[in-house]
Design an enzyme around this catalytic site. Structure first.
Site, short mmCIF file in Angstrom:
data_model
loop_
_atom_site.label_atom_id
_atom_site.label_comp_id
_atom_site.label_asym_id
_atom_site.label_seq_id
_atom_site.Cartn_x
_atom_site.Cartn_y
_atom_site.Cartn_z
N ASP A 171 0.85 -1.20 0.00
CA ASP A 171 0.00 0.00 0.00
C ASP A 171 0.88 1.24 0.00
O ASP A 171 2.11 1.15 0.13
CB ASP A 171 -0.93 -0.03 1.22
CG ASP A 171 -2.19 0.82 1.00
OD1 ASP A 171 -2.29 1.50 -0.03
OD2 ASP A 171 -3.07 0.80 1.89
N HIS A 308 -10.00 -2.21 -7.73
CA HIS A 308 -10.06 -1.16 -6.70
C HIS A 308 -9.29 0.10 -7.09
O HIS A 308 -9.80 1.21 -6.95
CB HIS A 308 -9.53 -1.72 -5.37
CG HIS A 308 -9.37 -0.69 -4.30
ND1 HIS A 308 -10.42 0.03 -3.79
CD2 HIS A 308 -8.26 -0.25 -3.63
CE1 HIS A 308 -9.98 0.87 -2.87
NE2 HIS A 308 -8.67 0.73 -2.75
#
Ligand code: HEM
Length: 453
Positions: A171, A308
């Site tokens: 991330d 996403h």
């Protein structure tokens, strides 16, 4: 980074670059003695607040970085009545629950559903001992003028998983660059500072002058059902004959996210992971979903329309590229690793001490154009990205299928590259919102001149 325009000694450090420590405590508080709080804020707390400038060089970074932000209720408690010009902030996150965010309120932490959250301290350091020592210092200074409403201890995952969220994906790769502050990496969009900082160039809303260089912080406690997610990938593994079953499960996960666990974007590495590409900042964000010779309305051989990262930043799918709906993310995982018992049963434990997820933090100058927009209009909207031959379906990671209801089936298309019209039904939510609040992260001068007495 080159500072050409922004007053980096005045802007709280988490907003533009994040505090980037392995431990971060979110300490939510209630102001019980506003007069005492305001007098201690300027004299005692302000010197502890970490501005952006201090985080830019390793040798000026404090042992524990400290930021503070206030909810509308908190500003009210302090007697600050100016309208900051953001209805989502003014009404509070609970007001957005069902229709905009799609949360089921019964999953909310009672503290977020209540009225006691006036503000939050963000305390970030290398160790929890350092964080706790700074928290004691803060509480001593505030001398009983606040009480704890709730707290959430964030921590980076251990070992090789450091920097990865709990599903296992790297991330913190893609955030916007800010004009006058950052030198953009290849593929990184450069946006006006006013998209993130009130009163800066590009902020079109009228604000009280003291709000300049503050930012709205959208906080979310997002629980992740990791064993269920992993079992879903195995049960629905794709069928590429050149890949093993495990690799076909990995591929499905990568296509749902839009990046491999390494961080390599599937738009550039569509069938096999590329860890070298993933680790190279000159390459790992340099994609825009267009490919010469491929039809943008139908091609999902590279990245699914529903992935996403594509739903939350469609890049060149929108022409011209969107310049209004962006956030700077600064979240951190919370909770322990998955236990053997959970792995064996494919079910998340109901033991609260084993809850894990993402302490999600997003900064923007307008919540209805930032976090709330991305969640409602893009992630939760089955027809977005518009203009594609097959409707994408809602975001397979964070989308909610039934607004205000949990575990309503989601039906993304495009996940199977061999048949992009095929729908893979997802019967449960892998991300469960446990609630949150909207805050205002003021400049240091606003803390000194407006919030303090
Ligand atoms: C990117 C995971 C919640 C918006 C990413 C990435 C991962 C990830 C792995 C790719 C890394 C990167 O590009 O930096 C998750 C998980 C979530 C979650 C596990 C929940 C537990 C959210 C929410 C939003 C959001 C609630 C906003 C409504 C974004 C955006 C990007 C991103 C804007 C960057 C896309 C790009 O620029 O390419 N997320 N995310 N995420 N996520 Fe999430």
């Amino acid at each position: 980074s080159a500072d050409v325009g922004l007053n980096l000694t005045n802007i709280q450090g988490d907003i533009l670059i994040g505090m980037k420590k392995n431990k971060e405590l979110f300490f939510f508080f209630t102001i019980v003695n506003p007069t005492l709080f305001r007098s201690q804020l300027g004299s005692g707390i302000l010197p502890l607040i970490t501005p952006t400038s201090q985080l830019l060089a390793v040798d000026t970074q404090p042992t524990t970085a400290v930021n503070i932000a206030f909810s509308q209720r908190g500003l009210n408690a302090l007697g600050i009545t100016d309208d900051l010009g953001d209805t989502a902030f003014t009404n509070g996150q609970i007001d957005n629950v069902a229709t905009i965010l799609g949360d089921e309120t019964s999953n909310w932490e009672p503290a977020f559903a209540g009225t006691g959250i006036h503000g939050v301290f963000l305390l970030a350091s290398d160790t929890i001992d350092n964080v706790n020592a700074t928290l004691s210092q803060v509480q001593n200074i505030l001398n009983g003028s606040i009480t704890e409403a709730y707290s959430l201890q964030g921590q980076a995952r251990p070992g090789d998983e450091q920097g990865h969220e709990h599903f296992g994906f790297m991330d913190g790769i893609s955030n916007p660059a800010v004009t006058g502050f950052s030198t953009p990496l290849p593929g990184q969009q450069v946006l006006d500072p006013g998209l993130f900082l009130l009163g800066e160039s590009g902020d079109l809303v009228s604000r009280p002058s003291w709000a300049k260089d503050g930012s709205f912080l959208a906080f979310r406690q997002l629980q992740q059902r990791v064993p269920e997610f992993n079992a879903f990938l195995v049960d629905n593994a794709l069928s590429n004959p050149n890949l093993t079953a495990d690799q076909n499960a990995e591929l499905l996960g990568a296509r749902m996210m839009g990046r491999w666990k390494s961080g390599a974007p599937v738009d550039l590495a569509p069938t096999v992971d590329d860890p070298v590409l993933a680790a190279d900042p000159q390459q790992n964000n340099n994609f825009n979903y267009t490919h010469p010779g491929f039809d943008e309305a139908t091609d999902q051989t590279h990245c699914p329309f529903s992935a996403h990262v594509r739903k939350t930043n469609p890049r060149s799918d929108l022409n011209p590229e969107d310049t209004a709906n962006h956030i700077i993310r600064a979240g951190i995982p919370y909770g322990p690793e998955v236990t053997d018992a959970e792995n064996a049963s494919n079910v998340s434990s109901t033991d609260p001490s084993l809850e894990r997820g993402l302490a999600f933090v997003a900064y923007q100058s307008d919540i209805n154009n930032g976090f709330a927009f991305l969640q409602q209009n893009w992630a939760n909207n089955a027809n977005f990205i518009f203009g594609k031959a097959t409707p994408p379906g809602i975001d397979p990671i964070i989308g909610t299928g039934g607004l205000g209801q949990a575990d309503v089936p989601r039906t993304p298309s495009g996940l199977d590259p061999s048949d992009p019209t095929r729908i893979i039904t997802i019967n449960q939510d892998f991300v469960v919102s446990r609630g949150g609040e909207y805050f205002f992260s003021p400049s240091l001068s606003a803390i000194q001149n407006t919030l303090s007495l």
